[in-house]
Design a protein around this motif. Structure first.
Motif, mmCIF file in Angstrom:
data_model
loop_
_atom_site.group_PDB
_atom_site.id
_atom_site.type_symbol
_atom_site.label_atom_id
_atom_site.label_comp_id
_atom_site.label_asym_id
_atom_site.label_seq_id
_atom_site.Cartn_x
_atom_site.Cartn_y
_atom_site.Cartn_z
ATOM 1 N N PHE A 18 -35.829 -2.167 20.476
ATOM 2 C CA PHE A 18 -35.718 -2.971 19.246
ATOM 3 C C PHE A 18 -36.705 -2.470 18.187
ATOM 4 O O PHE A 18 -36.354 -2.327 17.003
ATOM 5 N N LEU A 19 -37.928 -2.175 18.595
ATOM 6 C CA LEU A 19 -38.956 -1.729 17.657
ATOM 7 C C LEU A 19 -38.650 -0.335 17.122
ATOM 8 O O LEU A 19 -38.807 -0.071 15.924
ATOM 9 N N LEU A 20 -38.201 0.552 17.989
ATOM 10 C CA LEU A 20 -37.862 1.903 17.545
ATOM 11 C C LEU A 20 -36.693 1.872 16.570
ATOM 12 O O LEU A 20 -36.687 2.595 15.565
ATOM 13 N N GLU A 21 -35.712 1.012 16.829
ATOM 14 C CA GLU A 21 -34.584 0.869 15.907
ATOM 15 C C GLU A 21 -35.049 0.310 14.567
ATOM 16 O O GLU A 21 -34.431 0.576 13.528
ATOM 17 N N GLY A 22 -36.145 -0.450 14.580
ATOM 18 C CA GLY A 22 -36.697 -1.004 13.348
ATOM 19 C C GLY A 22 -37.508 -0.014 12.535
ATOM 20 O O GLY A 22 -37.981 -0.351 11.444
ATOM 21 N N GLY A 23 -37.700 1.197 13.058
ATOM 22 C CA GLY A 23 -38.358 2.251 12.289
ATOM 23 C C GLY A 23 -39.858 2.327 12.421
ATOM 24 O O GLY A 23 -40.525 2.944 11.576
ATOM 25 N N VAL A 24 -40.431 1.733 13.472
ATOM 26 C CA VAL A 24 -41.886 1.749 13.606
ATOM 27 C C VAL A 24 -42.400 3.163 13.830
ATOM 28 O O VAL A 24 -41.672 4.052 14.263
ATOM 29 N N HIS A 25 -43.690 3.349 13.564
ATOM 30 C CA HIS A 25 -44.292 4.677 13.602
ATOM 31 C C HIS A 25 -45.151 4.904 14.846
ATOM 32 O O HIS A 25 -45.793 5.954 14.981
ATOM 33 N N GLY A 26 -45.188 3.941 15.734
ATOM 34 C CA GLY A 26 -45.949 4.046 16.978
ATOM 35 C C GLY A 26 -45.701 2.813 17.814
ATOM 36 O O GLY A 26 -45.137 1.821 17.334
ATOM 37 N N ILE A 27 -46.107 2.871 19.076
ATOM 38 C CA ILE A 27 -46.004 1.731 19.992
ATOM 39 C C ILE A 27 -47.377 1.537 20.630
ATOM 40 O O ILE A 27 -47.937 2.475 21.212
#
Length: 296
Positions: free
Chosen positions: A33-42
């Motif tokens: 979900f976060l990667l699909e939202g375009g985040v730049h790191g985890i």
């Protein structure tokens, strides 16, 4: 060291089963979900991730799942803070063996170290790893602050590459930036979600944001629009995010974030006790905010 932390990096919650075990399937769902939202790191096992509630073996398994699911798409950061220097070293070496890109180390809590103590704490940890280290200042949670002068001294250590500031004191954030600007590789990351744009305007490289769990695209708009020169659009995104961050006080942190994610259908469970779930009236208040923000 050339690693520079930047962009919107969610401080990821730790999904839990009803018997308070890490729910790895749910963790994979939220990472996607976060990667699909375009985040730049985890970023896992931070304050939002309830690091205090997990054993070292649970932390290792959580990091391994995160590294596997992220699959090199963005850098993976792990929290390796603890009260003692030796435990921080052990956690950092464990995270390094799991393949993280960097670690974030919260100041010790419960004890009251001096600035000289803090300098030695971080210097010794840095000497025991080749990983990039991000200092983490969160005085509202720990009662311990890293002074701007201490951060300036620590910024001279090559693999100490930045600091996350969750103090909420923007004068302190600004001093971190001013005093370390000589070292281009040193990054200051905002840790208070209502101040992401302010930090970027002053010279921060991004934010480690709890709100990005729930509204990753909106958080990323603050950063992405700023980088594109759309300052008005960045400001509107910051204004739009504010109600979610201000809603954190509806319950005990991080219950609001977890409930919001459950409202989104991600089914990540509740917090580790003694943190209770939101009461029905609190859930209704949060749901109203989420609807107004068009998140649900």
């Amino acid at each position: 060291m050339s690693f520079i932390p930047r962009g919107i990096i969610p401080a990821v919650v730790t999904p839990m089963t009803p018997d308070e075990q890490v729910d790895h399937a749910a963790l994979r769902r939220i990472i996607r979900f976060l990667l699909e939202g375009g985040v730049h790191g985890i970023f896992v096992i931070g304050t939002t991730g309830e690091f205090y509630a997990m054993t070292q073996d649970e932390k290792r398994a959580l990091i391994e799942t995160t590294v596997d699911e992220t699959a090199g798409k963005v850098p993976v950061y792990a929290g390796t803070g603890a009260i003692t220097t030796k435990e921080c070293i052990a956690l950092t070496k464990m995270a390094e063996s799991c393949g993280v890109d960097a670690v974030s180390i919260l100041t010790p809590m419960f004890i009251s170290p001096s600035q000289d103590d803090l300098y030695e704490h971080y210097r010794i940890i840095a000497s025991e790893t080749e990983l990039p280290i991000i200092l983490y200042n969160n005085v509202p949670r720990t009662g311990v602050t890293i002074s701007a002068g201490t951060v300036e001294k620590l910024s001279r250590i090559p693999n100490i590459v930045g600091i996350k500031d969750s103090s909420g004191d923007f004068t302190l954030t600004a001093e971190y930036i001013r005093l370390t600007r000589y070292r281009k590789e040193f990054a200051v990351l905002q840790g208070r979600d209502t101040q992401i744009l302010a930090g970027l305007q002053y010279g921060a490289t991004g934010a480690i944001a709890a709100c990005a769990n729930v509204a990753p695209r909106l958080c990323c708009e603050i950063y992405d629009r700023f980088q594109a020169g759309d300052y008005a659009g960045s400001l509107e995104a910051q204004f739009a995010l504010a109600p979610l961050r201000l809603a954190f006080n509806i319950g005990t942190f991080p219950a609001v974030i977890k409930e919001a994610l459950n409202m989104l259908g991600l089914n990540i469970g509740g917090c580790v006790k003694p943190i209770r779930d939101l009461l029905p009236n609190e859930k209704a208040e949060l749901q109203s905010i989420m609807k107004e923000m068009k998140l649900i």
